[in-house]
Design a protein around this motif. Structure first.
Motif, mmCIF file in Angstrom:
data_model
loop_
_atom_site.group_PDB
_atom_site.id
_atom_site.type_symbol
_atom_site.label_atom_id
_atom_site.label_comp_id
_atom_site.label_asym_id
_atom_site.label_seq_id
_atom_site.Cartn_x
_atom_site.Cartn_y
_atom_site.Cartn_z
ATOM 1 N N PRO A 1 1.014 -1.147 0.053
ATOM 2 C CA PRO A 1 -0.116 -0.232 -0.275
ATOM 3 C C PRO A 1 1.037 1.023 -0.506
ATOM 4 O O PRO A 1 2.014 0.621 0.170
ATOM 5 C CB PRO A 1 -0.742 0.306 1.346
ATOM 6 N N PRO A 2 0.328 2.632 -0.258
ATOM 7 C CA PRO A 2 1.332 3.635 0.137
ATOM 8 C C PRO A 2 1.494 3.629 1.179
ATOM 9 O O PRO A 2 1.734 3.622 2.155
ATOM 10 C CB PRO A 2 0.005 4.910 -0.423
ATOM 11 N N PRO A 3 2.998 4.081 1.589
ATOM 12 C CA PRO A 3 3.761 4.531 2.149
ATOM 13 C C PRO A 3 3.224 5.547 3.094
ATOM 14 O O PRO A 3 1.896 6.497 2.853
ATOM 15 C CB PRO A 3 4.609 5.087 1.875
ATOM 16 N N SER A 4 3.144 5.283 5.042
ATOM 17 C CA SER A 4 2.303 6.483 5.023
ATOM 18 C C SER A 4 3.159 7.833 4.796
ATOM 19 O O SER A 4 3.924 8.099 4.131
ATOM 20 C CB SER A 4 3.298 6.140 7.095
ATOM 21 N N GLY A 5 2.496 8.363 5.144
ATOM 22 C CA GLY A 5 2.265 10.346 4.890
ATOM 23 C C GLY A 5 1.846 10.494 2.681
ATOM 24 O O GLY A 5 2.252 11.949 2.838
ATOM 25 N N HIS A 6 2.282 9.941 2.489
ATOM 26 C CA HIS A 6 1.946 9.700 0.597
ATOM 27 C C HIS A 6 0.364 11.150 0.175
ATOM 28 O O HIS A 6 -0.361 10.276 0.968
ATOM 29 C CB HIS A 6 1.526 8.709 -0.067
ATOM 30 N N GLN A 7 0.807 11.235 -0.689
ATOM 31 C CA GLN A 7 0.314 12.000 -1.618
ATOM 32 C C GLN A 7 -1.541 11.564 -1.487
ATOM 33 O O GLN A 7 -2.751 12.064 -1.147
ATOM 34 C CB GLN A 7 0.495 12.891 -2.444
ATOM 35 N N VAL A 8 -1.347 9.925 -1.790
ATOM 36 C CA VAL A 8 -2.624 9.662 -2.278
ATOM 37 C C VAL A 8 -3.959 9.245 -1.293
ATOM 38 O O VAL A 8 -4.815 9.937 -0.943
ATOM 39 C CB VAL A 8 -2.589 7.657 -2.839
ATOM 40 N N TYR A 9 -2.734 9.290 0.129
ATOM 41 C CA TYR A 9 -3.744 9.045 1.315
ATOM 42 C C TYR A 9 -4.099 10.614 1.722
ATOM 43 O O TYR A 9 -5.771 10.801 1.401
ATOM 44 C CB TYR A 9 -2.463 8.831 2.808
ATOM 45 N N LYS A 10 -3.528 11.905 1.449
ATOM 46 C CA LYS A 10 -4.041 12.969 1.963
ATOM 47 C C LYS A 10 -4.854 13.671 0.864
ATOM 48 O O LYS A 10 -6.084 14.306 0.905
ATOM 49 C CB LYS A 10 -2.788 14.291 1.012
ATOM 50 N N ASP A 11 -5.308 13.032 -0.427
ATOM 51 C CA ASP A 11 -5.955 13.301 -1.734
ATOM 52 C C ASP A 11 -7.529 12.864 -0.853
ATOM 53 O O ASP A 11 -8.510 13.112 -0.922
ATOM 54 C CB ASP A 11 -5.563 13.265 -2.596
ATOM 55 N N LEU A 12 -7.301 11.581 -0.443
ATOM 56 C CA LEU A 12 -8.786 10.320 -0.414
ATOM 57 C C LEU A 12 -8.911 11.802 0.436
ATOM 58 O O LEU A 12 -10.599 11.413 0.911
ATOM 59 C CB LEU A 12 -8.578 8.767 -0.355
ATOM 60 N N GLN A 13 -8.521 11.538 1.773
ATOM 61 C CA GLN A 13 -8.470 11.712 2.773
ATOM 62 C C GLN A 13 -9.158 13.751 2.872
ATOM 63 O O GLN A 13 -10.295 13.913 3.231
ATOM 64 C CB GLN A 13 -7.727 12.676 4.542
ATOM 65 N N SER A 14 -8.909 15.126 1.772
ATOM 66 C CA SER A 14 -9.451 15.609 1.321
ATOM 67 C C SER A 14 -10.817 15.723 0.981
ATOM 68 O O SER A 14 -11.886 16.111 0.794
ATOM 69 C CB SER A 14 -8.805 16.404 0.754
#
Length: 387
Positions: A192-205
């Motif tokens: 999965p994406p590593p911690s803090g990856h932009q994928v997480y940030k964009d999905l959470q946005s």
């Protein structure tokens, strides 16, 4: 002669003016009557009624507009009523609408997150081991009530999860979806994406934007999937086969492998086999799948199946091979140990069905053997029926 003609023309003009005056009076009187007695529908005919979808859209826009007005009033006067969560036509929370995405960096992140959510296998390809999308289980782009909508999830994390017996952040939760539903271990990156990856940030946005106006730490109506009471007959995969053939196969195929569009993207996802969610995903639990199916399937016909049908077809779907539970592979433990540690729930893990042992993982070689055996068994059954 001329005088006579002029006299006649004069009388004709006076008559026309008189008729015009009488006509004006009549029209004026008719207008007053129509207005006073609300007779417009009888004169113009019945007004075309908006469709249900148009009415729902109007209610959605009005709910979001009311929220903006309530916020403004509260900011201007702290004694005013606090803003209330907007509701849709069915009474569930009304998430943000597309025109509300701001034209700034946050809005850009929201749009990227939305595209990842809708087309995960394309827009987060390096972390997806299959072609499934978040929207396959969270319908209508994460908006639909009783389909684990993201507006009900975002404001309830961090939260304790029994699955891993610890407090999870929303990033942890998304990580789990990549691991178990997207088979991240088979992705180009190997995880999965590593911690803090932009994928997480964009999905959470995207989730945060959807949940704008929702209360925090509230178990909102429509959150998750419905919980179905187990029926007196329990669940049976053999009964479920008939339900699947009659209600599900038209979209997902008789072989359960789904359908793709011309671009190779799934329009209807596979439900088992090497490209489906793995044995660690929550959807492999019969009770979880039954709740989702009851409230959402067949697509466009929610709540059309009985509880018994939902239980049985969930059992049928989850009685086929699928990729292995990553925890079992990572820890190098047996199916028996993995069942004891992770699979104390309703399901077919480490059981025999369709002539195979479930839980081993649908590797390409195993899947090819399974398909061949099913084809051979089908031909044998057909031959028996013809004899």
């Amino acid at each position: 002669m001329t005088d006579h003609r002029n006299s006649r023309m004069g009388r004709s003009s006076r008559r026309r003016f008189a008729y015009a005056g009488v006509g004006a009076v009549v029209l004026l009187a008719a207008g007053v009557l129509i207005a006073n007695y609300n007779l417009f529908p009888y004169v113009t005919g019945p007004k075309e009624q908006p469709s249900q979808a148009e009415e729902n859209a109007q209610i959605a826009r009005k709910a979001r507009q009311d929220l903006a007005e309530q916020r403004k009033a509260w900011q201007e006067d702290p004694r005013a009523d606090a803003p209330r969560p907007p509701k849709d036509a069915a009474g569930y929370f009304q998430p943000s609408l597309d025109h509300e995405i701001p034209d700034n960096e946050f809005g850009e992140s929201v749009r990227r997150g939305r595209e990842i959510f809708l087309n995960t296998g394309t827009n987060a390809r390096q972390f997806a081991g299959n072609e499934l999308a978040c929207a396959n289980c969270h319908l209508d782009g994460g908006r639909k009530a009783h389909s684990a909508p993201m507006w009900a999830a975002i404001n309830n994390y961090p939260a304790y999860r029994g699955k891993n017996k610890m407090i999870n952040t929303m990033e942890d939760r998304i990580n789990g979806c990549f691991t178990y539903s997207m088979n991240a271990q088979d992705s180009p990156s190997g995880g999965p994406p590593p911690s803090g990856h932009q994928v997480y940030k964009d999905l959470q946005s995207y989730f945060y934007w959807l949940g704008d106006g929702a209360p925090i730490n509230e178990d909102m109506p429509g959150r998750g999937y419905p919980s179905l009471e187990k029926t007196d007959l329990g669940y049976d995969r053999q009964r479920g086969e008939e339900v699947f053939v009659n209600n599900c196969a038209v979209c997902h195929g008789l072989d359960g492998q789904g359908q793709k569009d011309l671009n190779g993207r799934y329009i209807f996802p596979p439900l088992w086999g090497p490209h489906a969610y793995n044995w660690g995903a929550g959807m492999h639990r019969v009770n979880t799948a039954a709740g989702f199916i009851k409230a959402n399937m067949p697509l466009g016909k929610p709540y059309s199946l009985s509880d018994q049908q939902a239980w049985d077809v969930a059992a049928y779907i989850n009685s086929f091979p699928r990729p292995a539970d990553p925890r079992q592979l990572e820890e190098g433990i047996s199916l028996e140990r993995a069942q004891e540690k992770y699979h104390q729930h309703m399901g077919y893990y480490n059981q025999q069905a369709h002539g195979v042992s479930l839980g081993e993982g649908a590797t390409p070689e195993r899947w090819e053997r399974f398909v061949k055996s099913r084809r051979t068994a089908g031909m044998s059954t057909m031959n028996q029926q013809l004899q």
